[in-house]
Design a protein around this motif. Sequence first.
Motif, PDB file in Angstrom:
ATOM      1  N   GLU A  46       0.839  -1.187   0.000  1.00  0.00           N
ATOM      2  CA  GLU A  46       0.000   0.000   0.000  1.00  0.00           C
ATOM      3  C   GLU A  46       0.877   1.242   0.000  1.00  0.00           C
ATOM      4  O   GLU A  46       1.831   1.355   0.762  1.00  0.00           O
ATOM      5  N   ILE A  47       0.540   2.196  -0.865  1.00  0.00           N
ATOM      6  CA  ILE A  47       1.292   3.430  -0.993  1.00  0.00           C
ATOM      7  C   ILE A  47       0.464   4.574  -0.434  1.00  0.00           C
ATOM      8  O   ILE A  47      -0.715   4.721  -0.770  1.00  0.00           O
ATOM      9  N   SER A  48       1.094   5.389   0.405  1.00  0.00           N
ATOM     10  CA  SER A  48       0.412   6.543   0.979  1.00  0.00           C
ATOM     11  C   SER A  48       1.133   7.814   0.573  1.00  0.00           C
ATOM     12  O   SER A  48       2.363   7.877   0.599  1.00  0.00           O
ATOM     13  N   LEU A  49       0.380   8.838   0.206  1.00  0.00           N
ATOM     14  CA  LEU A  49       0.915  10.172   0.005  1.00  0.00           C
ATOM     15  C   LEU A  49       0.927  10.844   1.369  1.00  0.00           C
ATOM     16  O   LEU A  49      -0.124  11.064   1.972  1.00  0.00           O
ATOM     17  N   ILE A  50       2.118  11.143   1.890  1.00  0.00           N
ATOM     18  CA  ILE A  50       2.220  11.596   3.286  1.00  0.00           C
ATOM     19  C   ILE A  50       2.618  13.064   3.410  1.00  0.00           C
ATOM     20  O   ILE A  50       2.503  13.628   4.508  1.00  0.00           O
ATOM     21  N   SER A  51       3.089  13.695   2.337  1.00  0.00           N
ATOM     22  CA  SER A  51       3.522  15.084   2.472  1.00  0.00           C
ATOM     23  C   SER A  51       3.536  15.758   1.109  1.00  0.00           C
ATOM     24  O   SER A  51       3.952  15.161   0.114  1.00  0.00           O
ATOM     25  N   TYR A  52       3.101  17.002   1.091  1.00  0.00           N
ATOM     26  CA  TYR A  52       2.991  17.774  -0.146  1.00  0.00           C
ATOM     27  C   TYR A  52       3.534  19.174   0.100  1.00  0.00           C
ATOM     28  O   TYR A  52       3.240  19.795   1.132  1.00  0.00           O
ATOM     29  N   MET A  53       4.333  19.691  -0.837  1.00  0.00           N
ATOM     30  CA  MET A  53       4.930  21.013  -0.700  1.00  0.00           C
ATOM     31  C   MET A  53       4.737  21.803  -1.990  1.00  0.00           C
ATOM     32  O   MET A  53       4.970  21.299  -3.090  1.00  0.00           O
ATOM     33  N   ARG A  54       4.319  23.060  -1.833  1.00  0.00           N
ATOM     34  CA  ARG A  54       4.158  23.962  -2.970  1.00  0.00           C
ATOM     35  C   ARG A  54       4.740  25.320  -2.594  1.00  0.00           C
ATOM     36  O   ARG A  54       4.366  25.894  -1.564  1.00  0.00           O
ATOM     37  N   PRO A  55       5.649  25.871  -3.389  1.00  0.00           N
ATOM     38  CA  PRO A  55       6.208  27.185  -3.072  1.00  0.00           C
ATOM     39  C   PRO A  55       5.129  28.269  -3.129  1.00  0.00           C
ATOM     40  O   PRO A  55       4.167  28.178  -3.900  1.00  0.00           O
ATOM     41  N   THR A  56       5.281  29.284  -2.306  1.00  0.00           N
ATOM     42  CA  THR A  56       4.318  30.385  -2.337  1.00  0.00           C
ATOM     43  C   THR A  56       4.505  31.260  -3.571  1.00  0.00           C
ATOM     44  O   THR A  56       3.598  32.001  -3.942  1.00  0.00           O
ATOM     45  N   GLU A  57       5.688  31.204  -4.203  1.00  0.00           N
ATOM     46  CA  GLU A  57       5.932  31.901  -5.456  1.00  0.00           C
ATOM     47  C   GLU A  57       6.058  30.863  -6.570  1.00  0.00           C
ATOM     48  O   GLU A  57       6.632  29.802  -6.378  1.00  0.00           O
ATOM     49  N   ALA A  58       5.534  31.179  -7.748  1.00  0.00           N
ATOM     50  CA  ALA A  58       5.457  30.208  -8.836  1.00  0.00           C
ATOM     51  C   ALA A  58       6.848  29.829  -9.331  1.00  0.00           C
ATOM     52  O   ALA A  58       7.649  30.682  -9.718  1.00  0.00           O
ATOM     53  N   ARG A  59       7.142  28.534  -9.298  1.00  0.00           N
ATOM     54  CA  ARG A  59       8.393  28.016  -9.864  1.00  0.00           C
ATOM     55  C   ARG A  59       8.226  26.541 -10.187  1.00  0.00           C
ATOM     56  O   ARG A  59       7.347  25.870  -9.634  1.00  0.00           O
ATOM     57  N   ASP A  60       9.058  26.039 -11.093  1.00  0.00           N
ATOM     58  CA  ASP A  60       9.003  24.640 -11.518  1.00  0.00           C
ATOM     59  C   ASP A  60      10.175  23.862 -10.940  1.00  0.00           C
ATOM     60  O   ASP A  60      11.241  24.421 -10.660  1.00  0.00           O
ATOM     61  N   PHE A  61       9.986  22.541 -10.805  1.00  0.00           N
ATOM     62  CA  PHE A  61      11.048  21.651 -10.333  1.00  0.00           C
ATOM     63  C   PHE A  61      11.283  20.562 -11.369  1.00  0.00           C
ATOM     64  O   PHE A  61      10.348  19.900 -11.827  1.00  0.00           O
ATOM     65  N   ASN A  62      12.555  20.379 -11.747  1.00  0.00           N
ATOM     66  CA  ASN A  62      12.923  19.412 -12.781  1.00  0.00           C
ATOM     67  C   ASN A  62      13.615  18.167 -12.255  1.00  0.00           C
ATOM     68  O   ASN A  62      13.604  17.130 -12.911  1.00  0.00           O
ATOM     69  N   HIS A  63      14.263  18.261 -11.097  1.00  0.00           N
ATOM     70  CA  HIS A  63      15.047  17.146 -10.578  1.00  0.00           C
ATOM     71  C   HIS A  63      15.238  17.365  -9.090  1.00  0.00           C
ATOM     72  O   HIS A  63      15.124  18.501  -8.595  1.00  0.00           O
ATOM     73  N   LEU A  64      15.494  16.290  -8.342  1.00  0.00           N
ATOM     74  CA  LEU A  64      15.682  16.441  -6.903  1.00  0.00           C
ATOM     75  C   LEU A  64      16.574  15.339  -6.377  1.00  0.00           C
ATOM     76  O   LEU A  64      16.726  14.271  -6.974  1.00  0.00           O
ATOM     77  N   ILE A  65      17.169  15.599  -5.210  1.00  0.00           N
ATOM     78  CA  ILE A  65      17.826  14.597  -4.390  1.00  0.00           C
ATOM     79  C   ILE A  65      17.494  14.906  -2.937  1.00  0.00           C
ATOM     80  O   ILE A  65      17.067  16.018  -2.611  1.00  0.00           O
ATOM     81  N   VAL A  66      17.691  13.931  -2.066  1.00  0.00           N
ATOM     82  CA  VAL A  66      17.554  14.131  -0.631  1.00  0.00           C
ATOM     83  C   VAL A  66      18.928  13.919  -0.015  1.00  0.00           C
ATOM     84  O   VAL A  66      19.564  12.884  -0.230  1.00  0.00           O
ATOM     85  N   ASP A  67      19.391  14.906   0.748  1.00  0.00           N
ATOM     86  CA  ASP A  67      20.747  14.851   1.275  1.00  0.00           C
ATOM     87  C   ASP A  67      20.845  15.678   2.548  1.00  0.00           C
ATOM     88  O   ASP A  67      20.311  16.797   2.618  1.00  0.00           O
ATOM     89  N   ASN A  68      21.500  15.122   3.562  1.00  0.00           N
ATOM     90  CA  ASN A  68      21.835  15.869   4.776  1.00  0.00           C
ATOM     91  C   ASN A  68      20.612  16.522   5.408  1.00  0.00           C
ATOM     92  O   ASN A  68      20.658  17.666   5.868  1.00  0.00           O
ATOM     93  N   GLY A  69      19.490  15.784   5.436  1.00  0.00           N
ATOM     94  CA  GLY A  69      18.289  16.289   6.089  1.00  0.00           C
ATOM     95  C   GLY A  69      17.514  17.312   5.291  1.00  0.00           C
ATOM     96  O   GLY A  69      16.614  17.964   5.833  1.00  0.00           O
ATOM     97  N   ASN A  70      17.866  17.499   4.029  1.00  0.00           N
ATOM     98  CA  ASN A  70      17.179  18.460   3.175  1.00  0.00           C
ATOM     99  C   ASN A  70      16.776  17.793   1.868  1.00  0.00           C
ATOM    100  O   ASN A  70      17.377  16.808   1.441  1.00  0.00           O
ATOM    101  N   VAL A  71      15.773  18.356   1.218  1.00  0.00           N
ATOM    102  CA  VAL A  71      15.499  18.025  -0.164  1.00  0.00           C
ATOM    103  C   VAL A  71      16.074  19.150  -1.023  1.00  0.00           C
ATOM    104  O   VAL A  71      15.895  20.334  -0.720  1.00  0.00           O
ATOM    105  N   PHE A  72      16.831  18.782  -2.053  1.00  0.00           N
ATOM    106  CA  PHE A  72      17.428  19.734  -2.979  1.00  0.00           C
ATOM    107  C   PHE A  72      16.729  19.572  -4.323  1.00  0.00           C
ATOM    108  O   PHE A  72      16.618  18.466  -4.843  1.00  0.00           O
ATOM    109  N   LEU A  73      16.292  20.706  -4.889  1.00  0.00           N
ATOM    110  CA  LEU A  73      15.534  20.666  -6.130  1.00  0.00           C
ATOM    111  C   LEU A  73      16.119  21.661  -7.115  1.00  0.00           C
ATOM    112  O   LEU A  73      16.409  22.815  -6.762  1.00  0.00           O
ATOM    113  N   THR A  74      16.287  21.207  -8.355  1.00  0.00           N
ATOM    114  CA  THR A  74      16.663  22.119  -9.426  1.00  0.00           C
ATOM    115  C   THR A  74      15.421  22.490 -10.214  1.00  0.00           C
ATOM    116  O   THR A  74      14.458  21.726 -10.298  1.00  0.00           O
ATOM    117  N   GLY A  75      15.449  23.668 -10.821  1.00  0.00           N
ATOM    118  CA  GLY A  75      14.315  24.097 -11.618  1.00  0.00           C
ATOM    119  C   GLY A  75      14.491  25.500 -12.119  1.00  0.00           C
ATOM    120  O   GLY A  75      15.614  25.998 -12.251  1.00  0.00           O
TER     121      GLY A  75
END
Length: 732
Positions: A467-496
């Motif tokens: 079973e798959i659950s969606l547990i968290s959702y994030m949307r920036p307050t200013e409009a921007r796109d995300f193309n790629h991501l990694i998770v590292d050192n307690g953070n999510v890093f996103l390019t866009g």
Amino acid sequence: MSKKQLNHMNNRIAVLLLGGIGLLASCSDDHLTHPPGTPNVEQSGVEVNNDVAALAGRVEMYSVPDRYVAYPWEPSAMYSTRTRALAQPPVPGDAKDMSVSDFNPRNPSGNNFVLPEGVEAEFNLNLNGANFYVNGSMTLKNVTGTGRIYVLNGGSLSYPDHLAAKVEIYTYVGGKFSFRGNDFSTERESVFHTQEDLSIPGSLNSQGVFNVDGELNVGGELTIHNGGMSNIIVGLNVAAKTSVSNGMLYVQGPLVSPDFTASAGAYIFSTCKGIYEKSLSVTENAVYYATSYVKSPVTTVSSGAALTMNGAGLLDLGNLKVTGGASVEVSGNEYAVVNTTGIEVDRADLRNVFKGNMGLHYKGDIKGVEDQSKLELLANVKINGDDDTRLEESECTPGYTPDAPDDNKNGVDIDHIAQITSPQEHDHYLSATCVQSANGNVYVSYHKNGAEYDGCAEVFRFGSNNEISLISYMRPTEARDFNHLIVDNGNVFLTGGDRKGGFLAYLPLGADGVYQGGESSMSFVRLGAGDANCVVRNGNYYQVAASNGFHAINATDMTLAGLKETEGSAKYINLGGDKFVALNLASRNEEQAGAVITTYGLNDYTFSNAQARLTDAVITPANGKNVCLSDDANIYVALGGNGLRRYTGGAVNGEFRLNGKARVNGLDYDDTYIYVAYGEKGLRILDKQTLKEVASYTHSGGKSANFVKVVDGYIFVAYGLNGLQVFRLTER
């Protein structure tokens, strides 16, 4: 020119101007510039939703649970079957003799009574809550009250044509039961159980428990309703219509009836074969579960009902109509065959209509769908000639031999686990762009299609039974796109990218790897680029591929350590063994551009000394996603419309390309297979040694497979406008 293209050009001009006044030195293909100082880091708020219940509607599971593996109801203490028959009960020592002159059948006094062997008797009997044991021959002209009658070996019972509530009759092996009249009926809270065969000349109308361990033959109609439950062991033959409404029917032998209807939440369990000369109808949330074979010239499944077959079984359904949220399913890991002469549905998305591992066979177009190209089916539903399922003939099934030969099949199937639809919080379509795993979670990024910006990112988690659950959702307050991501050192890093250009963004995660709500904010490192495509962590640096080149960012203080400019957009970076590879375009031509694949030593964090370079491939078109991967011996590169190419030792060593305009966007691999996100051609799985295709899934309707990631045997595909698709390979 689109706004994204305009931003890209403006940022490119800005970089060239800065180089002209000495802030950025101009560079050749091998030269690295080192911009001084701290990068322009911005802060921006984010909207976070960690309400799992509120997000649950986005996840749609496709696997069919093995729900029907035991008896559909709990048998009572007196219930038995021929396979686990109870011995007939002994006559209690205090049982009173019913053949003596002082026995009063209208008001028997006591708990237990017995009619001795060899005695014939006829009564108007008040059961009066007692137990009656029949060793002789007993005829009951009229029955009142409640109680139990046991017809023992050698005994016989002749009964009226109606079994009242809270009256129970048990006939054991060697006992005989008969009733007067053609039709027989039972009320709720009654129990009838015989271990012998039973024939009813007319119709049977049952609302109670009606169990036959032998064969049941009904000369008229069989009606089970109002909570009635029946278990038939050897076989059921009905001369007229069979109707089960708000009841249960369990048949372990052949089930034969001209017409069969299950409705109003009925539950049917057939473990051998169901043969219906005229029609089969399963409707109103009823469930018909078969383990071997069902045959009907006309079949209707409607109004939330389910017709389910075990793997290795055959549903031979003639003209099949499935509407109103109903489904035809296969349970278990083995393939079953659903064979029809034609299909009619009321929707084009059939992923919740035909579910499980099945070969689906039909002639002509599927009725009810105006545009056949819009049909959507699960990966593990094989259509017509694509199905090679063979079923062996047995006592309960005629078997099945496919028309298509087996020689071209590869022994690998794709099991479609789930879909997570694109976020509904937006008022426009989003395209899933990247999938990564960390912290026991799966992270997905999205961007908006078209020239505007409005992306988001999400976190998923596996539970029990996949079973798959969606547990968290994030949307920036200013409009921007995300193309790629990694998770590292307690953070999510996103390019866009956004209206200001390309960036590397980072956002702290909570202890369980989800986005933090409240005062959380996202930090942005501006890259002087129109867009940013990929990020990796290498040593103490974040390496970013952006539209103006490859960036190195110090992970300690997030300062820029250098930029290696490229003639065309930098696309991807991949770490492998003691080296990494970087992919960029050789020009700004969006129609097509040369692919530049450069190999660096793993510790060359700032792209200073190229070890090798490949420049003989062309990417077309050059404005999409492209991935380049390396393992110990090979480099794999996604060339868009030119497919997949493999290099070994610097030389081309295999290609995979499909006809048409679809483009290879994403790649991943494991020890055995290469997984290809092939745009509108969907997911293609190749043998890693031969590059021969072994399995595929194409989502219809023009939706695009953009990125693929394999995690613990599960295949996650960022499927553009169709969100995230989850698959798993199964070996035949």
